[in-house]
Each structure stands twice: as C-alpha cells, then as structure tokens.
Write a protein that holds these residues in place. Sequence first.
Motif, PDB file in Angstrom:
ATOM      1  N   LEU A 188       0.822  -1.201   0.000  1.00 10.49           N
ATOM      2  CA  LEU A 188       0.000   0.000   0.000  1.00 10.49           C
ATOM      3  C   LEU A 188       0.857   1.253   0.000  1.00 10.49           C
ATOM      4  O   LEU A 188       0.615   2.217  -0.735  1.00 10.49           O
ATOM      5  CB  LEU A 188      -0.859  -0.031   1.264  1.00 10.49           C
ATOM      6  CG  LEU A 188      -2.017   0.917   1.342  1.00 10.49           C
ATOM      7  CD1 LEU A 188      -2.985   0.635   0.221  1.00 10.49           C
ATOM      8  CD2 LEU A 188      -2.728   0.744   2.674  1.00 10.49           C
TER       9      LEU A 188
ATOM     10  N   MET B 106       3.565   9.834   2.840  1.00  6.01           N
ATOM     11  CA  MET B 106       2.299   9.266   3.273  1.00  6.01           C
ATOM     12  C   MET B 106       2.309   8.687   4.676  1.00  6.01           C
ATOM     13  O   MET B 106       1.395   8.903   5.456  1.00  6.01           O
ATOM     14  CB  MET B 106       1.880   8.147   2.306  1.00  6.01           C
ATOM     15  CG  MET B 106       1.571   8.576   0.895  1.00  6.01           C
ATOM     16  SD  MET B 106       0.618  10.115   0.820  1.00  6.01           S
ATOM     17  CE  MET B 106      -0.656   9.763   2.010  1.00  6.01           C
TER      18      MET B 106
ATOM     19  N   GLN C 264       4.030   5.178   7.335  1.00  2.09           N
ATOM     20  CA  GLN C 264       4.767   3.918   7.412  1.00  2.09           C
ATOM     21  C   GLN C 264       3.834   2.794   7.850  1.00  2.09           C
ATOM     22  O   GLN C 264       2.852   3.033   8.546  1.00  2.09           O
ATOM     23  CB  GLN C 264       5.896   3.995   8.462  1.00  2.09           C
ATOM     24  CG  GLN C 264       7.056   4.882   8.094  1.00  2.09           C
ATOM     25  CD  GLN C 264       6.780   6.317   8.493  1.00  2.09           C
ATOM     26  OE1 GLN C 264       6.238   6.580   9.560  1.00  2.09           O
ATOM     27  NE2 GLN C 264       7.124   7.255   7.626  1.00  2.09           N
ATOM     28  N   ILE C 265       4.191   1.573   7.468  1.00  2.00           N
ATOM     29  CA  ILE C 265       3.494   0.407   8.009  1.00  2.00           C
ATOM     30  C   ILE C 265       4.546  -0.608   8.438  1.00  2.00           C
ATOM     31  O   ILE C 265       5.615  -0.700   7.835  1.00  2.00           O
ATOM     32  CB  ILE C 265       2.505  -0.201   6.984  1.00  2.00           C
ATOM     33  CG1 ILE C 265       1.667  -1.309   7.639  1.00  2.00           C
ATOM     34  CG2 ILE C 265       3.219  -0.744   5.753  1.00  2.00           C
ATOM     35  CD1 ILE C 265       0.446  -1.706   6.842  1.00  2.00           C
TER      36      ILE C 265
ATOM     37  N   SER D 115      -5.569  11.142   4.603  1.00  2.00           N
ATOM     38  CA  SER D 115      -5.695  10.836   3.170  1.00  2.00           C
ATOM     39  C   SER D 115      -6.731   9.746   2.920  1.00  2.00           C
ATOM     40  O   SER D 115      -6.595   8.625   3.399  1.00  2.00           O
ATOM     41  CB  SER D 115      -4.339  10.374   2.624  1.00  2.00           C
ATOM     42  OG  SER D 115      -4.516   9.563   1.481  1.00  2.00           O
TER      43      SER D 115
ATOM     44  N   ARG E  39      -7.497   8.017   0.255  1.00  2.00           N
ATOM     45  CA  ARG E  39      -7.070   6.879  -0.548  1.00  2.00           C
ATOM     46  C   ARG E  39      -6.328   5.839   0.301  1.00  2.00           C
ATOM     47  O   ARG E  39      -6.641   4.657   0.279  1.00  2.00           O
ATOM     48  CB  ARG E  39      -6.182   7.396  -1.685  1.00  2.00           C
ATOM     49  CG  ARG E  39      -5.762   6.317  -2.610  1.00  2.00           C
ATOM     50  CD  ARG E  39      -5.029   6.886  -3.812  1.00  2.00           C
ATOM     51  NE  ARG E  39      -3.978   5.969  -4.196  1.00  2.00           N
ATOM     52  CZ  ARG E  39      -2.796   6.321  -4.646  1.00  2.00           C
ATOM     53  NH1 ARG E  39      -2.499   7.605  -4.759  1.00  2.00           N
ATOM     54  NH2 ARG E  39      -1.903   5.424  -4.972  1.00  2.00           N
ATOM     55  N   TYR E  40      -5.343   6.321   1.075  1.00  2.00           N
ATOM     56  CA  TYR E  40      -4.540   5.383   1.846  1.00  2.00           C
ATOM     57  C   TYR E  40      -5.302   4.818   3.040  1.00  2.00           C
ATOM     58  O   TYR E  40      -5.196   3.646   3.365  1.00  2.00           O
ATOM     59  CB  TYR E  40      -3.238   6.057   2.298  1.00  2.00           C
ATOM     60  CG  TYR E  40      -2.309   6.252   1.152  1.00  2.00           C
ATOM     61  CD1 TYR E  40      -1.501   5.195   0.724  1.00  2.00           C
ATOM     62  CD2 TYR E  40      -2.277   7.437   0.442  1.00  2.00           C
ATOM     63  CE1 TYR E  40      -0.677   5.336  -0.373  1.00  2.00           C
ATOM     64  CE2 TYR E  40      -1.451   7.590  -0.657  1.00  2.00           C
ATOM     65  CZ  TYR E  40      -0.649   6.539  -1.058  1.00  2.00           C
ATOM     66  OH  TYR E  40       0.158   6.660  -2.142  1.00  2.00           O
TER      67      TYR E  40
ATOM     68  N   GLU F 153      -7.985   2.162   1.848  1.00  2.00           N
ATOM     69  CA  GLU F 153      -7.300   0.954   1.401  1.00  2.00           C
ATOM     70  C   GLU F 153      -6.712   0.177   2.576  1.00  2.00           C
ATOM     71  O   GLU F 153      -6.790  -1.041   2.643  1.00  2.00           O
ATOM     72  CB  GLU F 153      -6.144   1.339   0.456  1.00  2.00           C
ATOM     73  CG  GLU F 153      -6.541   1.429  -0.988  1.00  2.00           C
ATOM     74  CD  GLU F 153      -6.830   0.068  -1.569  1.00  2.00           C
ATOM     75  OE1 GLU F 153      -5.892  -0.699  -1.810  1.00  2.00           O
ATOM     76  OE2 GLU F 153      -8.025  -0.243  -1.763  1.00  2.00           O
ATOM     77  N   LEU F 154      -6.099   0.920   3.501  1.00  5.73           N
ATOM     78  CA  LEU F 154      -5.463   0.284   4.660  1.00  5.73           C
ATOM     79  C   LEU F 154      -6.487  -0.433   5.527  1.00  5.73           C
ATOM     80  O   LEU F 154      -6.337  -1.612   5.854  1.00  5.73           O
ATOM     81  CB  LEU F 154      -4.706   1.327   5.484  1.00  5.73           C
ATOM     82  CG  LEU F 154      -4.108   0.802   6.786  1.00  5.73           C
ATOM     83  CD1 LEU F 154      -2.958  -0.157   6.505  1.00  5.73           C
ATOM     84  CD2 LEU F 154      -3.626   1.951   7.670  1.00  5.73           C
TER      85      LEU F 154
ATOM     86  N   LYS G 239      -7.751  -3.655   4.305  1.00  3.20           N
ATOM     87  CA  LYS G 239      -6.831  -4.795   4.313  1.00  3.20           C
ATOM     88  C   LYS G 239      -6.463  -5.273   5.712  1.00  3.20           C
ATOM     89  O   LYS G 239      -5.652  -6.190   5.847  1.00  3.20           O
ATOM     90  CB  LYS G 239      -5.556  -4.415   3.545  1.00  3.20           C
ATOM     91  CG  LYS G 239      -5.810  -4.335   2.061  1.00  3.20           C
ATOM     92  CD  LYS G 239      -4.579  -3.983   1.285  1.00  3.20           C
ATOM     93  CE  LYS G 239      -4.867  -4.112  -0.202  1.00  3.20           C
ATOM     94  NZ  LYS G 239      -3.893  -3.379  -1.015  1.00  3.20           N
TER      95      LYS G 239
ATOM     96  N   PRO H  96      -7.175  -7.032   9.482  1.00  5.01           N
ATOM     97  CA  PRO H  96      -8.084  -8.037  10.030  1.00  5.01           C
ATOM     98  C   PRO H  96      -8.781  -7.492  11.284  1.00  5.01           C
ATOM     99  O   PRO H  96      -8.229  -6.649  11.991  1.00  5.01           O
ATOM    100  CB  PRO H  96      -7.143  -9.179  10.387  1.00  5.01           C
ATOM    101  CG  PRO H  96      -5.830  -8.515  10.675  1.00  5.01           C
ATOM    102  CD  PRO H  96      -5.798  -7.203   9.960  1.00  5.01           C
TER     103      PRO H  96
ATOM    104  N   THR I   7       0.632   1.054  11.925  1.00  2.00           N
ATOM    105  CA  THR I   7       0.747   1.974  10.790  1.00  2.00           C
ATOM    106  C   THR I   7       0.714   3.418  11.259  1.00  2.00           C
ATOM    107  O   THR I   7      -0.040   3.755  12.186  1.00  2.00           O
ATOM    108  CB  THR I   7      -0.423   1.762   9.804  1.00  2.00           C
ATOM    109  OG1 THR I   7      -0.631   0.382   9.641  1.00  2.00           O
ATOM    110  CG2 THR I   7      -0.148   2.395   8.472  1.00  2.00           C
TER     111      THR I   7
ATOM    112  N   LEU J  72       0.077   7.192   9.596  1.00  2.00           N
ATOM    113  CA  LEU J  72      -0.299   7.943   8.397  1.00  2.00           C
ATOM    114  C   LEU J  72      -0.176   9.428   8.696  1.00  2.00           C
ATOM    115  O   LEU J  72      -0.654   9.892   9.737  1.00  2.00           O
ATOM    116  CB  LEU J  72      -1.756   7.647   8.031  1.00  2.00           C
ATOM    117  CG  LEU J  72      -2.074   6.300   7.401  1.00  2.00           C
ATOM    118  CD1 LEU J  72      -3.577   6.045   7.470  1.00  2.00           C
ATOM    119  CD2 LEU J  72      -1.606   6.270   5.961  1.00  2.00           C
TER     120      LEU J  72
END
Lengths: 375, 375
Positions: free
Chosen positions: A276, A304, A306-307, B77, B79-80, B83-84, B87, B89, B111, B113
């Motif tokens: 991502l 953006m 970090q993951i 954001s 978009r990120y 999406e994150l 994905k 669980p 994560t 952001l």
Amino acid sequence: MKFTIDQKLFSKALSDVGRAVSQKSLVPILSGIKVIAEDEGITLIGTNSDIIIKRFTPRDETSRNIRIDQTGSAVVSERYFTELIRKLPEEVTIEVDDKQVVKVRSGDIFTHLNGFRADEYPQLPEINGTNSISMDAKELKEVIKQTVFATAKNETRPVLTGVHFRFSNNQLTAVATNSQRLASRINDVYVKQETSFIVPSSSLNELVKQTIDYSGIVKIHSSDGYILFETDQVSLYSRLISGHYPNTSKLIPNEQNTMLSLNKERLEKGIERACLFAGEWKNNNITLSIKDHKLCISSGSSEMGQIQELQEIMDLTGDADLKISIDGHFLKEALHTIMDEEINIKFNGSMRPIVIESTHQKSSYLHLISPVRSF
Amino acid sequence: MKFTIDQKLFSKALSDVGRAVSQKSLVPILSGIKVIAEDEGITLIGTNSDIIIKRFTPRDETSRNIRIDQTGSAVVSERYFTELIRKLPEEVTIEVDDKQVVKVRSGDIFTHLNGFRADEYPQLPEINGTNSISMDAKELKEVIKQTVFATAKNETRPVLTGVHFRFSNNQLTAVATNSQRLASRINDVYVKQETSFIVPSSSLNELVKQTIDYSGIVKIHSSDGYILFETDQVSLYSRLISGHYPNTSKLIPNEQNTMLSLNKERLEKGIERACLFAGEWKNNNITLSIKDHKLCISSGSSEMGQIQELQEIMDLTGDADLKISIDGHFLKEALHTIMDEEINIKFNGSMRPIVIESTHQKSSYLHLISPVRSF
C-alpha cells in the motif's frame, strides 16, 4: 448451409471463440467467425494475429440440441453475430444463401447479416502429428498459472515475453522471467522425443480460459513456428516465439544462509498491506527483516506514512541476522499462485536473490526475486 | 482522539464516504476524509466540488462495535486510509497525536499515516431548516431513477444537466430533458411551502448509492445554492444549478392519433436487438410501424445487415397506419426504468414526439421522445 441450434449453447460457443477475434484486423474477413455445419455438429473458428481457436459443438441425438438441414460453411462478422445470438430467445435457425447473406431466424425475429466468402477464409496451419505430448489439463493449467505472470511485459527481449517449455528426460520444465524475477515449475510427463519452445504469454492465458472447465487430456503438437493445444472440443493454435531462451538453471542458488518457513496466506496478506505504501516508489520496495525471532515486514514513504507488522516464523534455520529490500508486488504475485498452506523462503544476504519454494512435494515450484537496493 | 472499531463496519462506512472524495482536488486537505469521534459514535465526512457526504456510525452498547477512549477529530488521506482499513483483520484502533500523525493498530500491525490539521477542514454549509420536505426514501429513489438518465450529458445548457424538482399543490413534479427526450414523474407529497430547484445528476446518482439499503424517510432542506438530503445516518449536501428551467409542460401532447398497449419486457428486448444494427448510425435509428395488426420493429445498415421483428399488440386505438423513426437507445433507456408489465405508447404521426406511459396508477410517469428524420 442450414441448421437449427439451441440459443444458449450456440451463444456460449460463439463468445468463447469470439474472444480470440481481433476487431482491429486489417484483413476484413479476419474480423469474422467461420461457421461450419457438418453431420457431426457445428465447428466455429476465430483468429487474431497470434492464435487461432477452433471449437466443436457435437450434435446430440437425445437432447436434439442441433438439427442440420444442410451442411456447409459461412463467415460472418464476429461482433454482430455474437451480440445478436446472445439477444435472441430460445432456438435459432441459421441459413446462408449463395450471396453470402446469413439469415438468422428465431420465432418472429428475422435478421440478415452480410457475410464473407467462406472459401476465402485462411486455412489452418498444418502441424506434423508425430511429435505430440499428452498432459493432464489440470496440471498444464497449473504450470501456466504459476509461470506466465513472471514473463516480461515489454518487448525489449522478445523471448522473455513468453514461457519457455522444455520437455526432456520425462520431465517438463517451464520457466518465465523478466530478468528481475523468475518462476520455474517442473512436472513429470511422459516424453517420447525431446523438444522445447517459447509460447507467447497471451496464448497461454487464452488457453487457460478456453479450457477452464475441462479436466481431461490436452495433446500438445509442436512444429516449426507453431504449436497446437488440442482437447476433444477445442483446438488452440499459437505462433511460437523464435530465439534462444537464456539458460536460467545456473541462476538458482544451491545453498542458503537463512531459511524461513511461513504461513502462506498470512504472509501474502501482510505483503499486500505493505505494498500500500510501497506503491509510491518506483520498485514497490518493501523490507523484510528478522526481529526477536519474528518476521518484520515494513514499508513507508516520507510523504504518506509507514506500516510495520510482525509475523510468526514457523521454522528458522541458519543466520537470524537478516534485512533485505525487494519489490513487494513481485512477491505478492509469486505467493498468489502457490496453493500450499506453508512456504519456505531462502536468503543469501541482502544483495542476493531470495528463493520462494512451495513445500508441496508432488511437483516442484520455485520463484526467484532479485533484491532492490534500498537508499 | 482515540477509538477502537470493528474493521468491517468501519471499512464499509469509509468506502461509502470515500466515493465522494476527489483525488484530483487542488486543495490537499480535500483529498482527505474527516473522522470525528464523539461519545455517540463516529462521523466521517468527505467532499468533492459538487457534494459533501457526512455519515454517522452510532456506538451500540450491546454489540460493542465501537469503544471511544478519547473524543476528537482528524483528517487523513482518503485513498490510503480506506485501502489500509480494508486490508486489516478484525478490530482496529485509531489514534491521532498532536502532530496530526494518525496511528492505526490492528494486532501486530502498526501503521502511521501523515494527517492534516482537522481545524483547517472546511465547515459544512449552513442550511436554514424551516423549509423542509419529508419523502419516503423508496419513492424518492424511484423518482430519481426514472428521470436522471434523461438529463443532458453536455454542458451547453447547464440547467439541462440536472433534474428539475418542483414542489407545489402537495405534488412533486420531477423533470429531466436533453431537448430530444423528456422524462417526467409526478408524486403526491405533503408540501408546506412551494419550492423548486435543479439538482446536478451526479449528486442524485450518488444519493441513490448512499441510500441503497435505506427505506425510511429522507428530509430535504433547500436553501440558496445548496440542498441537503438527510436520513438518520447519511447527510448529502449538494450544490444546486442556478438558472431558469424551461417550461416543459406545454411540450406534452394532450391527444393522440394512435395508442398501443404493449408488453413492456418483450418490447424492451426487441428494441435492444434492433439497437444492435442501429448503433452504426449517428442517432441509433430504429423504425416502428404497424403491419397486419402487429408492431414491426426494424433497423439496419447497408454495410452490416438488417433486423426485423413482429410483436403482438395488446390493444390498439386510433389510426393503424403508422411509421416512425426514433433513437432506439433513448427508447431502451426509457423502458428500462418502468417497472410495469404493460405500457402505453401514444403517437401523433411520424413528425411528432411519441409518449411512453407507465400504466401504473399510483404515480404518474411519462416519457417523450422526438422522432428522427429518416432518409
């Protein structure tokens, strides 16, 4: 030519063959589909510059799916014919007159389509039948799926845009590479005569689609420049890519510093998440490292975020000091085609390719990915 | 701000609101999504140049779907973030620090952001609540579906790119036209104060998507330049199109020479088939005529071929001598939004518009299509 056929059956066969027909062909007749009515059933032929598909629909006495009134052949615009048949109800009657007008009738619906001269449609290539190999369709489809995605997408080195099949010593070795990654799969196959060829990736993808529900035997006939994949209903002819395929067996390392056993599905999901953020980078960089006996997957961009995530290692042998940057998209694709619950990854330091191995013993699959330099 | 929320619930809400967010915005913060955590639940806000969507997810004591540790807000954001979350669980914990870094945690996955300053996110427009109308959501969605497709696609006359809503005499009249066809639907609605406005078609399509499973009441608040559609969980603000909408009521003919009653589904399928050949023409010309007390639908191009089919007429009143050419695509779209088994089509000769009427009595729907000159 005149015959009556079940609409659903005919529509399915037409759309399967029609997928191969290119509407952009410079030769008008090649934008058509050839229909041949014989006592045994209906044959459809479609082609583009790379492949030819021939599909046979047998006449079944008991279900009365097809009634042949007059044998013969016709060539008609693929686009309009397929669309029209799809939109008709129930049974359709197809008839061609001597002016190449194809008449389609279904109940109170009458259609005339302007056709082409059937005798001007190109002949199928002649393929010498002596050197043929028989393979289980399911196995062949697995071989294709596990290699074809790794072919090169650009045409700089044409041989790399196809999958290299080598049949020798009663084994098939299929290899695909774009020079940053390599997929290799070995299967036991009875081989009468050694042979090797490079098949375009688009032809292989089409073969998988054309035989999606088929689980019998596929016969493979190769000759100079052509290959034919043949089942009892579908024949797919493809051009071959000429040229010398690089010897890739030397690239595969025999030993490793570190080997990890990991849960395949969890790893795949973790790589997807890491991709991502890696998407912002040219190479989809993600970093794999070992921290406190766990696998650490991380990626990030200064803009953006970090993951980072930790995953259990099921088994670790060798050096536990590891940090390597690779293209996450390549790793994701490699994992996606592996069906096993557990996989092994082998490392030889941060500057050497990693090897992903399926733990499944029946066939042998491995995938090589070169590291990217991290900054 | 810090809260923990069920991943599936949050992912759904984010992707609903996220659909409204334009990634092309020149103002960076508008490519973000605003997250507000309050004791009652989580609110998400997203916007593009035409609409703003605010979606509230209530905290449910029994299912413990949300745990609020600290109220507050953040902008991140779209978009990120979307999406994150998609994905990850199970449960996710969202926390923002005083440097606008949004920390997302789910199990062993961490994560960070980079966010925007929440206090710099634009305020929602203030809408005067006195002039509000309540409408059943199912009815409103039907009104939109039966009109919005008939709006103009090009911007030559901006007022025609929206649907005109007029509330008066306890009736809603919704009209859309591109000047070659017109859709009009009338519904009974309790109206306190007369009002009318033009809503962009894109906002109405989005409203249908945002309320797809909702069957309660929608409150409509309009003010100068803005409109707000409000349910208990979703608020959709849209800009209005300014300008004078043409008076279309005069266009609808009061009488007819010929009226046909037809089976809607069979007619729609027949028109679809005829459109196959009409597609080659600029106007998707198809011809309707009466032959031996049957409706004859035909179309053709000299290059491809012809189609002709006959359909039963359930009832015919007036002149049986009829031949008219119209845009088949317009007729197909008009029929597609009608739910009735039977429809009426009224004709006034080959040079005057045809009128398609739903035979359903509860609400009134009609559609006008101008003929095309045939050559």
